[in-house]
Structures are given as structure tokens and as C-alpha cells.
Design a protein around this motif. Structure first.
Motif, PDB file in Angstrom:
ATOM      1  N   GLY A   1     -31.480   9.740  18.092  1.00  0.00           N
ATOM      2  CA  GLY A   1     -30.984   8.999  19.251  1.00  0.00           C
ATOM      3  C   GLY A   1     -29.830   9.702  19.949  1.00  0.00           C
TER       4      GLY A   1
ATOM      5  N   ILE B   1     -30.373   8.174  13.663  1.00  0.00           N
ATOM      6  CA  ILE B   1     -29.180   8.259  14.510  1.00  0.00           C
ATOM      7  C   ILE B   1     -29.098   9.638  15.161  1.00  0.00           C
ATOM      8  CG2 ILE B   1     -26.651   8.302  14.479  1.00  0.00           C
ATOM      9  CD1 ILE B   1     -26.846   6.083  12.282  1.00  0.00           C
TER      10      ILE B   1
ATOM     11  N   VAL C   1     -31.218  12.746  21.810  1.00  0.00           N
ATOM     12  CA  VAL C   1     -31.843  12.440  23.106  1.00  0.00           C
ATOM     13  C   VAL C   1     -30.759  12.360  24.176  1.00  0.00           C
ATOM     14  CG1 VAL C   1     -33.083  10.675  24.438  1.00  0.00           C
ATOM     15  CG2 VAL C   1     -33.891  11.307  22.147  1.00  0.00           C
ATOM     16  N   TRP C   2     -29.694  11.646  23.875  1.00  0.00           N
ATOM     17  CA  TRP C   2     -28.575  11.522  24.819  1.00  0.00           C
ATOM     18  C   TRP C   2     -27.947  12.887  25.099  1.00  0.00           C
ATOM     19  CZ3 TRP C   2     -23.494  12.603  23.221  1.00  0.00           C
ATOM     20  CH2 TRP C   2     -22.539  12.460  24.222  1.00  0.00           C
TER      21      TRP C   2
ATOM     22  N   MET D   1     -35.514  13.092  25.729  1.00  0.00           N
ATOM     23  CA  MET D   1     -36.628  12.703  24.856  1.00  0.00           C
ATOM     24  C   MET D   1     -37.629  13.850  24.742  1.00  0.00           C
ATOM     25  SD  MET D   1     -38.074  10.468  22.898  1.00  0.00           S
ATOM     26  CE  MET D   1     -37.404   8.852  23.217  1.00  0.00           C
TER      27      MET D   1
END
Length: 174
Positions: A68, A65, A71-72, A149
Motif C-alpha cells: 500500500g 502495508i 503504491v502511494w 498500482m
């Protein structure tokens, strides 16, 4: 803007004004004037002291998590700054450092005496070594993958390399 340039007061405010910027700059640890990656990695040790109490599956879920969301957040913060991977974006150091310390959560890898602080120091130094040195494929990923990323993936691989070396060291010491 060059990735080496110091942030202006307005850019600092813009980062800290949003949840994405706050997270991407490691809760402010990436805003130090020098050695942002090192300060980000040091700041990552504080929450790790709590995270290490989690079960291994839950710890891995936090990593997934965190990756992810990172990355955002780094994508949003990079757009805010106009730079893909500014040195103030250090959430990748948090995730990479937590990956590097993964062997310390596996009882079979620890010596009979259990966890010791030198192991934490070893994991920190190994991660910083791989993050700065950037052996292949870390250097390749750092050059080729862009956006959020790109910010995250090279530190994930550096964390994996550091974790493997730490696990081998712990195995041979026990």
C-alpha cells in the motif's frame, strides 16, 4: 521522458528529497546506472534478513502495508519524474522479492536441515526471472495498469510465481 532515459541530477535530487521518492527508489538502490531492478532486488535481501524473524502473520502484514505504501510512493515519484514506471522506481522489487522468499518462512517446506543460503539465491533468481520474462498475466498487467498500482502489481505477481516455483522445488527436495 522515456522510461529508458537516465535520470538527471535534478531528478535524482527530487526523488531523494521526499520520503515517497526515497522509498520508491529503494533507498537509493534504484539509482544505479544499470540493472536497477537487479540492484533493487539485491537491496531487498538486506531487510529480508531481519523480516524473516517475524511471525508469518506479521510478515504478511508488513507485505500488505509495504504494498500500500509502495503504491502511494511510486505514484508520487512517478508524477515527480513525469513517467508512470521509471526503471529507478524499485520498491516494487522489494515487495516482489519478499513475496518470492515467503516459502523460506514456512518450516514445513524446508528440508530437515533447515534454511540454507542456496535457497535465498534460488528465490532471488526465480524472482528476477519472472520479473524480466514477464509471462502472462504479468506482461498484461505491466502494459495495462498505470500509476503506482501499475508499478507494484506486476512485481507482486512475479513474486507469487517465483514463490510457487520455489515452494514446489523445496517440496520435491525435502
Amino acid at each position: 521522458m522515456s522510461a529508458k532515459k537516465t535520470l538527471s541530477r535534478e531528478q535524482r535530487r527530487a526523488l531523494l528529497a521526499t520520503p515517497a521518492g526515497w522509498l520508491a527508489c529503494g533507498f537509493g538502490s534504484g539509482l544505479t546506472p544499470v540493472a536497477q531492478g537487479t540492484f533493487g532486488s539485491l537491496a531487498a535481501l538486506l531487510p529480508w534478513l531481519l523480516l524473516r524473524e517475524l511471525s508469518l502473520p506479521l510478515y504478511l502484514l508488513v507485505l500488505l502495508i509495504g504494498f500500500g505504501v509502495g503504491v502511494w510512493a511510486c505514484n508520487v515519484a512517478g508524477r515527480t519524474l513525469g513517467v508512470d514506471d521509471h526503471r529507478s522506481l524499485v520498491w516494487d522489487e522489494f515487495i516482489g522479492q519478499w513475496i518470492a522468499l515467503l516459502p523460506l518462512l514456512i518450516p514445513a517446506l524446508l528440508p530437515a536441515s533447515g534454511f540454507a543460503w542456496w535457497m535465498l539465491l534460488a528465490g532471488f533468481v526465480l524472482f528476477r526471472l519472472f520479473d524480466v520474462w514477464k509471462p502472462w498475466p504479468i506482461s498484461w498487467l505491466d502494459r495495462r495498469v498505470k500509476g503506482g498500482m501499475g508499478v507494484m502489481i506486476d512485481d507482486v505477481v512475479a513474486g507469487v510465481f517465483a514463490a510457487l516455483v520455489l515452494a514446489l522445488g523445496l517440496h520435491f527436495l525435502s
